[in-house]
Motif scaffolding. Sequence first.
Motif, short mmCIF file in Angstrom:
data_model
loop_
_atom_site.label_atom_id
_atom_site.label_comp_id
_atom_site.label_asym_id
_atom_site.label_seq_id
_atom_site.Cartn_x
_atom_site.Cartn_y
_atom_site.Cartn_z
N VAL A 1 6.95 -0.85 10.24
CA VAL A 1 5.69 -0.22 10.68
C VAL A 1 4.43 -0.79 10.04
O VAL A 1 4.30 -0.66 8.92
N THR A 2 3.32 -1.22 10.58
CA THR A 2 2.14 -1.57 10.03
C THR A 2 1.33 -0.18 9.63
O THR A 2 1.81 0.80 9.95
N SER A 3 0.38 -0.63 8.79
CA SER A 3 -0.49 0.52 8.40
C SER A 3 -1.18 1.36 9.42
O SER A 3 -1.31 2.59 9.38
N LYS A 4 -1.70 0.46 10.45
CA LYS A 4 -2.45 1.07 11.48
C LYS A 4 -1.27 1.93 12.35
O LYS A 4 -1.70 3.15 12.84
N GLN A 5 -0.24 1.52 12.66
CA GLN A 5 1.05 2.40 13.44
C GLN A 5 1.11 3.46 12.49
O GLN A 5 1.31 4.56 13.23
N LEU B 1 4.28 7.63 -0.38
CA LEU B 1 4.76 6.79 0.39
C LEU B 1 4.80 5.46 -0.20
O LEU B 1 3.82 4.92 -0.54
N THR B 2 6.03 4.50 -0.16
CA THR B 2 6.29 3.29 -0.78
C THR B 2 6.38 2.38 0.43
O THR B 2 7.25 2.57 0.98
N PRO B 3 5.55 1.34 0.34
CA PRO B 3 5.62 0.00 1.42
C PRO B 3 6.79 -0.56 0.96
O PRO B 3 7.31 -0.68 -0.05
N ALA B 4 7.49 -1.15 2.33
CA ALA B 4 8.60 -2.09 2.06
C ALA B 4 8.23 -3.48 2.01
O ALA B 4 8.85 -4.03 1.16
N PHE B 5 6.87 -3.65 2.10
CA PHE B 5 6.44 -4.99 1.95
C PHE B 5 4.96 -4.82 1.68
O PHE B 5 4.25 -3.77 2.21
N PHE C 1 -0.02 -3.63 3.74
CA PHE C 1 1.11 -2.85 3.71
C PHE C 1 2.00 -2.62 4.87
O PHE C 1 1.45 -2.44 6.25
N LEU C 2 3.31 -2.73 5.12
CA LEU C 2 4.21 -2.72 5.94
C LEU C 2 5.32 -1.75 5.40
O LEU C 2 5.74 -1.69 4.32
N PHE C 3 5.75 -0.64 6.42
CA PHE C 3 6.42 0.53 5.92
C PHE C 3 7.98 0.34 6.51
O PHE C 3 7.81 -0.14 7.82
#
Length: 72
Positions: A15-19, A40-44, A53-55
């Motif tokens: 999931v993108t930051s915007k999403q 919240l910890t990003p996956a990437f 960030f990607l989650f």
Amino acid sequence: MRDASDMAPTIDQTVTSKQACTRLGIDRSTLTRWVADGRLTPAFKFPSKAGAFLFAPEDIDALEAAMNATAK
């Protein structure tokens, strides 16, 4: 061997930051602050100081559920 459910998502499953902001009903600055605070910890994270960030979808789902539970 690890179970597939234990594996981290691939970039195309994130999931993108915007999403994330849209789903959580928050501003991007709030999302950035939550990441910095460890809420919240990003996956990437893409390289550079301003890297995107990607989650993991399940992390966004869990946070969304927690927010909805406290809103009731």
